[in-house]
Design a protein around this motif. Structure first.
Motif, PDB file in Angstrom:
ATOM      1  N   ILE A 178       0.854  -1.187   0.000  1.00  0.00           N
ATOM      2  CA  ILE A 178       0.000   0.000   0.000  1.00  0.00           C
ATOM      3  C   ILE A 178       0.889   1.235   0.000  1.00  0.00           C
ATOM      4  N   ASN A 179       0.693   2.100  -0.973  1.00  0.00           N
ATOM      5  CA  ASN A 179       1.446   3.346  -1.015  1.00  0.00           C
ATOM      6  C   ASN A 179       0.704   4.410  -0.233  1.00  0.00           C
ATOM      7  N   GLY A 180       1.417   5.133   0.591  1.00  0.00           N
ATOM      8  CA  GLY A 180       0.810   6.192   1.388  1.00  0.00           C
ATOM      9  C   GLY A 180       0.349   7.343   0.512  1.00  0.00           C
ATOM     10  N   ASP A 181      -0.719   7.985   0.937  1.00  0.00           N
ATOM     11  CA  ASP A 181      -1.272   9.137   0.245  1.00  0.00           C
ATOM     12  C   ASP A 181      -0.407  10.360   0.540  1.00  0.00           C
ATOM     13  N   VAL A 182      -0.413  11.334  -0.362  1.00  0.00           N
ATOM     14  CA  VAL A 182       0.343  12.564  -0.089  1.00  0.00           C
ATOM     15  C   VAL A 182      -0.229  13.295   1.111  1.00  0.00           C
ATOM     16  N   ASN A 183      -1.491  13.032   1.437  1.00  0.00           N
ATOM     17  CA  ASN A 183      -2.072  13.582   2.654  1.00  0.00           C
ATOM     18  C   ASN A 183      -1.633  12.694   3.813  1.00  0.00           C
ATOM     19  N   TRP A 184      -0.535  13.039   4.443  1.00  0.00           N
ATOM     20  CA  TRP A 184       0.062  12.217   5.496  1.00  0.00           C
ATOM     21  C   TRP A 184      -0.835  12.100   6.719  1.00  0.00           C
ATOM     22  N   ARG A 185      -1.829  12.949   6.840  1.00  0.00           N
ATOM     23  CA  ARG A 185      -2.739  12.892   7.987  1.00  0.00           C
ATOM     24  C   ARG A 185      -3.609  11.637   7.984  1.00  0.00           C
ATOM     25  N   LYS A 186      -3.676  10.933   6.863  1.00  0.00           N
ATOM     26  CA  LYS A 186      -4.475   9.708   6.783  1.00  0.00           C
ATOM     27  C   LYS A 186      -3.839   8.546   7.547  1.00  0.00           C
ATOM     28  N   GLY A 187      -2.580   8.672   7.941  1.00  0.00           N
ATOM     29  CA  GLY A 187      -1.937   7.639   8.750  1.00  0.00           C
ATOM     30  C   GLY A 187      -1.359   6.482   7.975  1.00  0.00           C
ATOM     31  N   GLU A 188      -1.054   6.674   6.697  1.00  0.00           N
ATOM     32  CA  GLU A 188      -0.561   5.580   5.859  1.00  0.00           C
ATOM     33  C   GLU A 188       0.964   5.529   5.758  1.00  0.00           C
ATOM     34  N   TRP A 189       1.659   6.394   6.471  1.00  0.00           N
ATOM     35  CA  TRP A 189       3.120   6.439   6.414  1.00  0.00           C
ATOM     36  C   TRP A 189       3.715   5.991   7.731  1.00  0.00           C
ATOM     37  N   GLN A 190       4.910   5.427   7.643  1.00  0.00           N
ATOM     38  CA  GLN A 190       5.649   5.068   8.838  1.00  0.00           C
ATOM     39  C   GLN A 190       6.827   6.037   8.935  1.00  0.00           C
ATOM     40  N   GLY A 191       6.988   6.664  10.089  1.00  0.00           N
ATOM     41  CA  GLY A 191       8.004   7.698  10.206  1.00  0.00           C
ATOM     42  C   GLY A 191       8.933   7.482  11.382  1.00  0.00           C
ATOM     43  N   TYR A 192      10.205   7.813  11.150  1.00  0.00           N
ATOM     44  CA  TYR A 192      11.238   7.711  12.169  1.00  0.00           C
ATOM     45  C   TYR A 192      11.969   9.044  12.206  1.00  0.00           C
ATOM     46  N   GLN A 193      12.449   9.407  13.367  1.00  0.00           N
ATOM     47  CA  GLN A 193      13.098  10.700  13.507  1.00  0.00           C
ATOM     48  C   GLN A 193      14.428  10.554  14.216  1.00  0.00           C
ATOM     49  N   GLY A 194      15.492  11.095  13.606  1.00  0.00           N
ATOM     50  CA  GLY A 194      16.795  11.176  14.246  1.00  0.00           C
ATOM     51  C   GLY A 194      17.449   9.844  14.566  1.00  0.00           C
ATOM     52  N   GLN A 195      17.224   8.833  13.743  1.00  0.00           N
ATOM     53  CA  GLN A 195      17.819   7.528  14.022  1.00  0.00           C
ATOM     54  C   GLN A 195      18.032   6.755  12.731  1.00  0.00           C
ATOM     55  N   THR A 196      18.922   5.793  12.793  1.00  0.00           N
ATOM     56  CA  THR A 196      19.126   4.885  11.677  1.00  0.00           C
ATOM     57  C   THR A 196      18.070   3.797  11.764  1.00  0.00           C
ATOM     58  N   VAL A 197      17.489   3.461  10.625  1.00  0.00           N
ATOM     59  CA  VAL A 197      16.450   2.435  10.569  1.00  0.00           C
ATOM     60  C   VAL A 197      16.925   1.326   9.638  1.00  0.00           C
ATOM     61  N   GLU A 198      16.842   0.096  10.125  1.00  0.00           N
ATOM     62  CA  GLU A 198      17.197  -1.067   9.317  1.00  0.00           C
ATOM     63  C   GLU A 198      15.979  -1.985   9.276  1.00  0.00           C
ATOM     64  N   ALA A 199      15.549  -2.345   8.072  1.00  0.00           N
ATOM     65  CA  ALA A 199      14.429  -3.269   7.909  1.00  0.00           C
ATOM     66  C   ALA A 199      14.949  -4.534   7.239  1.00  0.00           C
ATOM     67  N   TYR A 257       9.178   7.575  -0.286  1.00  0.00           N
ATOM     68  CA  TYR A 257       9.356   8.461   0.850  1.00  0.00           C
ATOM     69  C   TYR A 257       8.470   9.680   0.642  1.00  0.00           C
ATOM     70  N   LEU A 258       8.110  10.293   1.739  1.00  0.00           N
ATOM     71  CA  LEU A 258       7.284  11.492   1.689  1.00  0.00           C
ATOM     72  C   LEU A 258       8.076  12.661   2.237  1.00  0.00           C
ATOM     73  N   GLN A 259       7.926  13.807   1.583  1.00  0.00           N
ATOM     74  CA  GLN A 259       8.513  15.027   2.122  1.00  0.00           C
ATOM     75  C   GLN A 259       7.462  16.121   2.110  1.00  0.00           C
ATOM     76  N   ASP A 260       7.277  16.734   3.253  1.00  0.00           N
ATOM     77  CA  ASP A 260       6.416  17.905   3.403  1.00  0.00           C
ATOM     78  C   ASP A 260       7.129  18.804   4.401  1.00  0.00           C
ATOM     79  N   SER A 261       8.021  19.642   3.901  1.00  0.00           N
ATOM     80  CA  SER A 261       8.879  20.434   4.784  1.00  0.00           C
ATOM     81  C   SER A 261       8.075  21.390   5.658  1.00  0.00           C
TER      82      SER A 261
END
Length: 172
Positions: free
Chosen positions: A106-127, A144-148
């Motif tokens: 499932i691709n997240g919508d550009v409207n990130w408020r819908k809750g379809e994105w997974q986000g991490y802040q200030g850390q390395t992420v390994e999947a 990836y999503l960007q909304d500065s």
């Protein structure tokens, strides 16, 4: 309100709850087999089960007046892979429903408020994705999503490492 598992393995039960218990509720389902079928709304009486990726639409009627139509998407997993995410923690605002969100197709919508994105802040992420069996891979992609304006930024770096295991050797 339309409630069911957003992503499911084989089946999931859909329950529709009106805002007012006296409202008459109507619903319609659409899945990939309904492309050439004319669908109409029918009266909702009880929870029902779906076994395919399905769009459920519903509205309520009270004293002859119809509400707006509410729609929800429920997706059957396209695979039975598993994923391990090595990171301190996902941002609680951006969980996308859990770790399977990064492999559910499932691709997240550009409207990130819908809750379809997974986000991490200030850390390395390994999947680490476990395909469970040998797979032929024709394409690998990530989005990836960007909304500065909302302080949602692209990762500084992204790297994909493929490992192939045979009985005697590990190739990478």
């Amino acid at each position: 309100m339309i409630a069911a598992d957003r992503i499911f393995d084989f089946t999931t039960q859909v329950k529709i709850t009106p805002l007012n218990e006296k409202d008459k509720v109507y619903y319609m389902t659409l899945d990939e087999s309904d492309k050439n079928v004319r669908k109409t709304f029918k009266v909702y009486k009880e929870p029902f089960t779906i076994s395919k990726t399905t769009i459920v639409s519903t509205y309520a009627e009270r004293n002859g007046e119809k509400s707006g139509i509410t729609t929800a998407n429920f997706n059957r997993r396209p695979n039975h892979w598993d994923v391990t995410i090595n990171a301190a923690t996902v941002n609680p605002q951006y969980t996308a429903g859990g770790k399977l969100a990064i492999i559910d197709g499932i691709n997240g919508d550009v409207n990130w408020r819908k809750g379809e994105w997974q986000g991490y802040q200030g850390q390395t992420v390994e999947a680490i994705i476990d395909f469970k069996s040998p797979q032929q891979i024709n394409e690998i992609s990530s989005t990836y999503l960007q909304d500065s304006r909302a302080w949602i930024l692209m990762p500084k770096k992204s790297r994909i490492l493929l490992l192939q295991w045979t009985e005697k050797h590990l190739f990478f």
